[in-house]
Motif scaffolding. Structure first.
Motif, PDB file in Angstrom:
ATOM      1  N   HIS A 479      36.054   2.480  44.923  1.00  0.00           N
ATOM      2  CA  HIS A 479      35.632   3.650  45.702  1.00  0.00           C
ATOM      3  C   HIS A 479      36.305   4.951  45.262  1.00  0.00           C
ATOM      4  CE1 HIS A 479      33.224   1.645  48.849  1.00  0.00           C
ATOM      5  NE2 HIS A 479      34.030   0.623  48.654  1.00  0.00           N
ATOM      6  N   ASP A 482      33.921   7.602  44.419  1.00  0.00           N
ATOM      7  CA  ASP A 482      32.807   7.787  45.352  1.00  0.00           C
ATOM      8  C   ASP A 482      32.619   9.261  45.676  1.00  0.00           C
ATOM      9  OD1 ASP A 482      32.304   5.173  45.498  1.00  0.00           O
ATOM     10  OD2 ASP A 482      32.791   4.872  47.609  1.00  0.00           O
ATOM     11  N   ALA A 484      29.986  11.571  48.172  1.00  0.00           N
ATOM     12  CA  ALA A 484      28.824  11.633  49.066  1.00  0.00           C
ATOM     13  C   ALA A 484      27.880  12.712  48.548  1.00  0.00           C
ATOM     14  CB  ALA A 484      29.277  11.966  50.488  1.00  0.00           C
ATOM     15  N   GLU A 723      32.617   6.073  54.673  1.00  0.00           N
ATOM     16  CA  GLU A 723      31.173   5.808  54.689  1.00  0.00           C
ATOM     17  C   GLU A 723      30.740   5.230  56.045  1.00  0.00           C
ATOM     18  OE1 GLU A 723      28.055   3.231  52.010  1.00  0.00           O
ATOM     19  OE2 GLU A 723      29.988   3.753  51.137  1.00  0.00           O
ATOM     20  N   ALA A 747      33.285  14.655  51.947  1.00  0.00           N
ATOM     21  CA  ALA A 747      32.201  13.703  52.210  1.00  0.00           C
ATOM     22  C   ALA A 747      31.526  14.029  53.547  1.00  0.00           C
ATOM     23  CB  ALA A 747      32.737  12.273  52.228  1.00  0.00           C
ATOM     24  N   HIS A 751      27.661  15.620  54.252  1.00  0.00           N
ATOM     25  CA  HIS A 751      26.772  14.844  55.121  1.00  0.00           C
ATOM     26  C   HIS A 751      26.285  15.660  56.321  1.00  0.00           C
ATOM     27  CE1 HIS A 751      25.193  10.826  55.839  1.00  0.00           C
ATOM     28  NE2 HIS A 751      25.454  10.972  57.130  1.00  0.00           N
TER      29      HIS A 751
END
Length: 796
Positions: A479, A482, A484, A723, A747, A751
């Motif tokens: 991760h 990672d 988003a 997440e 992130a 979002h």
């Protein structure tokens, strides 16, 4: 004698003292650690990663740092150790190569009303000395400038027992700087009497409207009714002036009630002792609501909120009093101190300049010294604790940090990284527990714990460099990169919360519409005014559920079952199934084992040595009387239920003969926030920072409210858990809730449906709305610091 020998013409052999360049841990078993053995390089920056609850804090804080502190404490005399906290040796076989540990943890600063940024960092102490030497007019020693010191005057005879006893006349005087009206608090409380009682009724008719005060059986009420100071059958509005004064302000006095001696005192001092002397956050929700209704805190009219006496405010250096100095932003105060040129106090000015410059360097120049310590965010409190270590000349010390990037905007994380590297480069060992990829990236060595949390964690999954971690097959490695992505489409708002003319703290007459029915994220650098805007302007009414960063209150007797209210339906279900009282199924009430009083362990106090805790032999650590364990529900006794994990309990109470909808609903919320691995009876004191934050979130999710205000919910969350949090926020919005999040994590920004960015800087450089719109617009615009960092994050 050195073992180094020069052989031939070659380089000298290394000195034996230089061979101790590792901290060796062997067989660590604290909390959920499973016989962990590890070697940590000294004079390097080592970052510990892993999901929340994997054992990072157990290894770094509860094992390495705790043993270092214990060994240092043992070097003091037994007399001195008697005044120090006693520390037990951690559960570990071997610990070698330890150095002195300096711990900078996430513990919030005490919310004592008299504690400020200045008193917590010793800067106030230096300022007081400065004003006592240079202030005009001169009013006395440093204590004369302290709002925590009251003026005292006394005279009389004292008996000196030296040879023959003789009485000597003595006078004593101490000049303090405390404001006499507010006693150094800066605010005075005003109690609304209409919220305490209905004056049209008598005490016998139940005039009191205070929670828990019933006229028929409550002892407190009976003290007033049978005191003889008032007529219990007369309406309060008909009391004479003397009766009303005795009723409201009477001095403590012994009275007999139903043959029992009790203390009577006026209603106002009684309320102040019962409710106002406690931390408001520690009160039960209905009591807290009563206090907020009945008590208003206003700025002290005598000292104008400065906390200081008139004398302390009148003494000045130039045109600046100590109250003015403490009210300045620290960066402005640093400039003022720099301009002072007085050889007689040169060493003091040098130390004061260094301390104030450290604030600015660490990104806290926007604070003022009179800021109450309890109002600092978790990240601010942690950085304030770092101040005293920045200019330290100590080397070969182990610095231990617990998520130092908490509460930091991506723009500020680079500055924090530079500080950590500077501490390392001075020859120190730096151990950091961290989740942010930007902070993990600077590590010389990474230790990843896991693979899961709780009983599924506690092992070392990886050791090596950041690049090796990235290539490795661990949860963190997978991760680490990672990112988003921005949403393809955002939700449309269903309304707006209008904020007009907001001026709390540094806000500069802000007008903004906060959209409702969507996920709205409020961003900006630390100190830009985010919390001031939301917490200061969104009314904390019946429809608003606010989850802030205040710490969870609870002793080692508290656990997830008691904190969330889960134990209540479980106790009732056990009681109903067995035809007995619910109180039997509480280890803090009638069902407790009499030997250990429901603690499960027996403590033996050994004075200055660490106390010993041994499992109770009678209940075998189960905390309940044997008779209580005879009662079963769904084939399990109460101790077996409390030993279940949230996931197991969710299945147990979800169906079959043990089906309990009220308990199942709470367990579902705990599973939703990713706490399925927690044991129901696990003491709250053993939970990590991230686990406590999510436990609080799960509890508030049950509150009825249309608007949720969350303050940095990603605190303490691993990359893999973020997440899951985003999914939870989506579910809340899809269920018709409005979610407002104060957040630094990119992130969550990516979002969002809508972003309100404050800035452009911190303190008086902030307090303005610099952007409103969708995340895509913010990235395209790149006109703010947040926009630049979000664009870099999503790779735009």
């Amino acid at each position: 004698m050195s073992s180094a020998k020069r052989t031939g013409g070659g380089a000298p052999a290394p000195h034996v003292a230089d061979s101790h360049d590792l901290i060796r841990v062997h067989g660590a078993r604290e909390n959920n650690l499973k016989d962990v053995s590890i070697e940590i390089p000294k004079r390097r920056l080592t970052v510990f990663t892993g999901v929340s609850g994997s054992g990072k804090s157990s290894l770094v804080f509860n094992t390495i740092a705790a043993e270092s502190q214990r060994l240092i404490n043992e070097t003091y005399s037994a007399f001195v150790q008697g005044f120090m906290p006693t520390l037990a040796r951690p559960e570990v076989d071997v610990l070698e190569g330890l150095t002195t540990a300096i711990i900078v943890d996430q513990q919030r600063m005490g919310a004592d009303p008299r504690s400020t940024v200045g008193t917590a960092t010793d800067v106030n102490a230096m300022l007081r000395i400065l004003f006592s030497r240079l202030g005009e007019p001169h009013i006395g020693p440093p204590s004369a400038y302290s709002f925590n010191t009251a003026s005292v005057r006394a005279s009389g005879a004292i008996t000196v027992e030296r040879g023959t006893k003789k009485a000597v006349k003595a006078t004593y005087e101490r000049t303090g700087g405390m404001c006499t009206r507010c006693e150094g608090r800066g605010s005075v409380s005003d109690i609304d009497l209409t919220q305490l009682y209905d004056d049209s009724k008598s005490l016998a008719e139940g005039a009191f409207t205070i929670p828990g005060w019933k006229s028929d059986s409550q002892w407190t009420v009976q003290v007033y009714a049978q005191s003889g100071f008032v007529d219990p059958d007369k309406p309060i509005r008909e009391y004479t002036e003397k009766q009303l004064r005795d009723f409201l302000y009477g001095e403590p006095v012994k009275v007999k009630v139903n043959g029992v001696n009790l203390t009577y005192e006026g209603l106002i001092p009684k309320i102040q002792k019962s409710f106002l002397s406690k931390d408001k956050e520690a009160l039960q929700p209905h009591i807290r609501a009563f206090v907020e209704r009945a008590v208003t805190f206003t700025v002290c009219p005598e000292c104008d909120g400065t906390r200081l006496s008139e004398g302390a405010r009148s003494s000045k250096i130039g045109k600046i009093s100590i109250a003015d100095a403490c009210a300045m932003e620290i960066r402005d105060l640093a400039d003022w101190v720099r301009d002072l040129d007085e050889p007689s106090v040169a060493p003091l000015l040098g130390a004061l300049r260094d301390a104030l410059d450290s604030f600015v360097e660490i990104g806290l120049g926007y604070l003022s010294l009179d800021r109450p310590a309890g109002t600092l965010s978790g990240g601010e409190a942690q950085r304030v604790k770092m101040i005293r270590h920045l200019g330290s000349s100590l080397t070969d010390t182990t610095y231990v940090f617990d998520e130092p990037t908490i509460g930091l905007h991506p723009h500020d994380i680079q500055r924090m990284n530079d500080l950590l590297l500077r501490l390392r480069d001075k020859g120190n060992t730096v151990l950091v527990v961290e989740h942010k990829p930007e902070a993990i990236a600077i590590a010389d060595h990474v230790v990843d714990l896991g693979p899961g949390a709780g009983t599924a964690g506690g092992t070392v999954c990886f050791e090596g460099t950041v690049e090796e971690l990235r290539a490795g097959d661990t949860v963190t490695g997978r991760h680490l990169d990672d990112r988003a992505a921005l949403k393809d489409s955002v939700r449309a708002s269903t309304g707006a919360l209008e904020i007009r003319g907001a001026t709390t703290h540094n806000l500069q007459d802000v007008d903004v519409d906060v959209p409702l029915g969507v996920l709205c994220v409020v961003t900006g650098v630390a100190g830009s005014g985010k919390s001031s805007l939301i917490h200061g302007s969104v009314p904390a009414g019946a429809d608003v559920v606010s989850v802030d960063q205040s710490p969870i209150k609870g002793s080692r007797r508290s656990n997830p079952a008691t904190y969330t209210g889960l134990l209540e339906p479980i106790r009732k279900a056990f009681a109903k199934a067995n035809g007995v009282k619910p109180a039997l199924f509480s280890a803090n009430s009638e069902g407790a084992c009499p030997t250990c009083n429901g603690a499960g362990v027996i403590y033996t106090d050994l004075a200055m040595m660490a106390g010993v805790a041994a499992p109770c032999e009678d209940c075998e650590g189960k905390r309940f009387q044997p008779a209580v364990l005879e009662y079963r529900f769904g084939g399990r006794d109460i101790s077996e239920v409390l030993a279940m994990s949230v996931a197991q309990a969710e299945e147990f109470f979800g169906s079959g003969e043990a089906r309990t909808p009220a308990a199942h609903k709470i367990l579902e919320r705990l599973a939703d926030v990713g706490l399925g691995y927690l044991t129901l009876g696990q003491p709250l004191t053993t939970l990590s920072g991230g686990e406590r934050q999510r436990l609080k979130l799960a509890t508030h999710m049950g509150d009825k409210g249309g608007v949720y205000v969350l303050d940095e919910p990603t605190t303490g969350l691993h990359l893999a858990d973020v997440e899951q949090l985003l999914g939870l926020l989506d579910r809340l919005v899809d269920a018709g809730k409005s979610v407002i999040v104060i957040e630094h994590h990119q992130a969550v920004m990516a979002h969002a449906d809508w972003i309100i960015d404050l800035g452009p800087g911190a303190g008086h450089d902030g307090g303005r709305v610099v952007f409103e719109g969708t995340p895509a617009d913010l990235v395209a615009d790149r006109s703010t610091l947040t926009g630049e960092h979000l664009a870099a994050y999503v790779g735009a």
